[in-house]
Design a protein around this motif. Sequence first.
Motif, short mmCIF file in Angstrom:
data_model
loop_
_atom_site.label_atom_id
_atom_site.label_comp_id
_atom_site.label_asym_id
_atom_site.label_seq_id
_atom_site.Cartn_x
_atom_site.Cartn_y
_atom_site.Cartn_z
N LEU A 109 0.83 -1.20 0.00
CA LEU A 109 0.00 0.00 0.00
C LEU A 109 0.87 1.26 0.00
O LEU A 109 0.57 2.24 -0.70
CB LEU A 109 -0.93 0.01 1.22
N ILE A 110 1.97 1.24 0.77
CA ILE A 110 2.87 2.39 0.83
C ILE A 110 3.58 2.58 -0.50
O ILE A 110 3.68 3.71 -1.02
CB ILE A 110 3.87 2.23 1.98
N THR A 111 4.07 1.49 -1.07
CA THR A 111 4.76 1.56 -2.37
C THR A 111 3.87 2.15 -3.45
O THR A 111 4.31 2.95 -4.28
CB THR A 111 5.24 0.17 -2.80
N ASN A 112 2.60 1.76 -3.43
CA ASN A 112 1.65 2.24 -4.44
C ASN A 112 1.04 3.59 -4.08
O ASN A 112 0.25 4.14 -4.86
CB ASN A 112 0.53 1.21 -4.62
N GLY A 113 1.39 4.12 -2.91
CA GLY A 113 0.81 5.38 -2.46
C GLY A 113 -0.69 5.27 -2.30
O GLY A 113 -1.44 6.23 -2.53
N ASP A 114 -1.14 4.08 -1.90
CA ASP A 114 -2.58 3.78 -1.85
C ASP A 114 -3.13 4.07 -0.46
O ASP A 114 -3.39 3.17 0.35
CB ASP A 114 -2.80 2.31 -2.23
N GLY A 115 -3.32 5.33 -0.18
CA GLY A 115 -3.83 5.72 1.13
C GLY A 115 -5.12 6.48 1.01
O GLY A 115 -5.60 6.72 -0.10
N PRO A 116 -5.71 6.88 2.12
CA PRO A 116 -5.17 6.62 3.46
C PRO A 116 -5.47 5.19 3.90
O PRO A 116 -6.37 4.54 3.38
CB PRO A 116 -5.92 7.61 4.34
N PHE A 117 -4.70 4.72 4.86
CA PHE A 117 -5.02 3.49 5.57
C PHE A 117 -4.50 3.62 6.99
O PHE A 117 -3.72 4.53 7.29
CB PHE A 117 -4.44 2.25 4.87
N SER A 118 -4.96 2.74 7.85
CA SER A 118 -4.54 2.80 9.26
C SER A 118 -4.15 1.43 9.77
O SER A 118 -4.62 0.40 9.26
CB SER A 118 -5.66 3.37 10.14
N ILE A 119 -3.29 1.43 10.77
CA ILE A 119 -2.94 0.23 11.52
C ILE A 119 -3.44 0.41 12.94
O ILE A 119 -3.16 1.43 13.58
CB ILE A 119 -1.42 -0.02 11.53
N ALA A 120 -4.21 -0.55 13.42
CA ALA A 120 -4.70 -0.52 14.80
C ALA A 120 -4.07 -1.67 15.57
O ALA A 120 -3.96 -2.78 15.05
CB ALA A 120 -6.22 -0.63 14.83
N VAL A 121 -3.67 -1.40 16.79
CA VAL A 121 -3.15 -2.43 17.70
C VAL A 121 -4.15 -2.54 18.85
O VAL A 121 -4.39 -1.56 19.58
CB VAL A 121 -1.76 -2.05 18.24
N ALA A 122 -4.76 -3.71 19.00
CA ALA A 122 -5.77 -3.94 20.05
C ALA A 122 -5.25 -5.01 21.00
O ALA A 122 -4.92 -6.12 20.57
CB ALA A 122 -7.10 -4.36 19.43
N ASP A 123 -5.23 -4.70 22.27
CA ASP A 123 -4.69 -5.60 23.28
C ASP A 123 -5.76 -5.87 24.34
O ASP A 123 -6.41 -4.94 24.83
CB ASP A 123 -3.45 -4.98 23.94
N VAL A 124 -5.96 -7.15 24.69
CA VAL A 124 -6.95 -7.52 25.69
C VAL A 124 -6.52 -7.00 27.06
O VAL A 124 -5.39 -7.24 27.50
CB VAL A 124 -7.13 -9.05 25.76
N ASP A 125 -7.41 -6.29 27.72
CA ASP A 125 -7.12 -5.77 29.06
C ASP A 125 -7.15 -6.90 30.09
O ASP A 125 -8.03 -7.77 30.06
CB ASP A 125 -8.14 -4.71 29.46
N ASN A 126 -6.16 -6.88 30.98
CA ASN A 126 -6.12 -7.82 32.12
C ASN A 126 -6.19 -9.28 31.67
O ASN A 126 -6.82 -10.12 32.34
CB ASN A 126 -7.27 -7.52 33.09
N PHE A 127 -5.52 -9.60 30.58
CA PHE A 127 -5.61 -10.96 30.05
C PHE A 127 -5.00 -11.99 30.99
O PHE A 127 -5.49 -13.12 31.08
CB PHE A 127 -4.93 -11.02 28.68
N GLU A 128 -3.95 -11.60 31.70
CA GLU A 128 -3.35 -12.53 32.67
C GLU A 128 -4.35 -12.92 33.75
O GLU A 128 -4.41 -14.08 34.17
CB GLU A 128 -2.10 -11.91 33.29
N ASN A 129 -5.15 -11.96 34.20
CA ASN A 129 -6.17 -12.25 35.20
C ASN A 129 -7.25 -13.17 34.65
O ASN A 129 -7.78 -14.03 35.37
CB ASN A 129 -6.80 -10.95 35.71
N ILE A 130 -7.62 -12.97 33.39
CA ILE A 130 -8.61 -13.85 32.76
C ILE A 130 -8.11 -15.29 32.77
O ILE A 130 -8.85 -16.22 33.11
CB ILE A 130 -8.91 -13.38 31.32
N ASN A 131 -6.84 -15.48 32.41
CA ASN A 131 -6.27 -16.83 32.41
C ASN A 131 -6.22 -17.42 33.82
O ASN A 131 -6.48 -18.62 34.02
CB ASN A 131 -4.86 -16.80 31.81
#
Length: 206
Positions: free
Chosen positions: A18-40
């Motif tokens: 996408l960057i090479t082709n200049g094909d924007g806009p686009f986004s990257i999202a990072v989603a992390d489970v809250d308190n996952f150690e406690n869930i386990n």
Amino acid sequence: MENILVTKEEFIARVEELITNGDGPFSIAVADVDNFENINKIYGYPIGDEVIKKLISVFRQNLSSIDLITRHGDELNILLVKKGSERSFMEMEEIRRYLSDNTFSLSDKNKTENVYITVSCGIASYPRDSKNPIELFRVADSAMFRAKKLGKNKVCLSEVESMVLKSSYFTKTQVDRLSELSKETEKTEAFLLREALDDLFKKYSK
């Protein structure tokens, strides 16, 4: 059945394309489970695995077919194609709210548990934040950690911005039916409303 996850290598290759082709806009999202150690600890690792599967399913149900998801432990990376920071924020916020407003009945071989799941999410957008894939991941990670520091169960952009969401008014019966349908389909209420509007536009655009 279509594989709903891609490998990290496939994910990065698509970002670079996408960057090479200049094909924007686009986004990257990072989603992390809250308190996952406690869930386990509380429910056991098999239920913890089901939490991740449920999370992946909810994200996939509410994203476009061209968007990509890859998993790293209890963290998901999402590539939001053709979506800038505002659109990406709104979609991630809808999913975050759906998760936060519900509990999920999850089962392993021995038991069923009602589990409350929340996520913290950070977003970086091309070309607004960077034109380098490594830097985009770094910015998204940084935004996610800021969401954690702010108390978890939040979505943060790369910079602090004020996002205003429109309000709509419905009857209680309509709201209740929409909420039930949302739970049955794993789709957020906003996603279902967009689908209904798209059908309406098609009907009256003929």
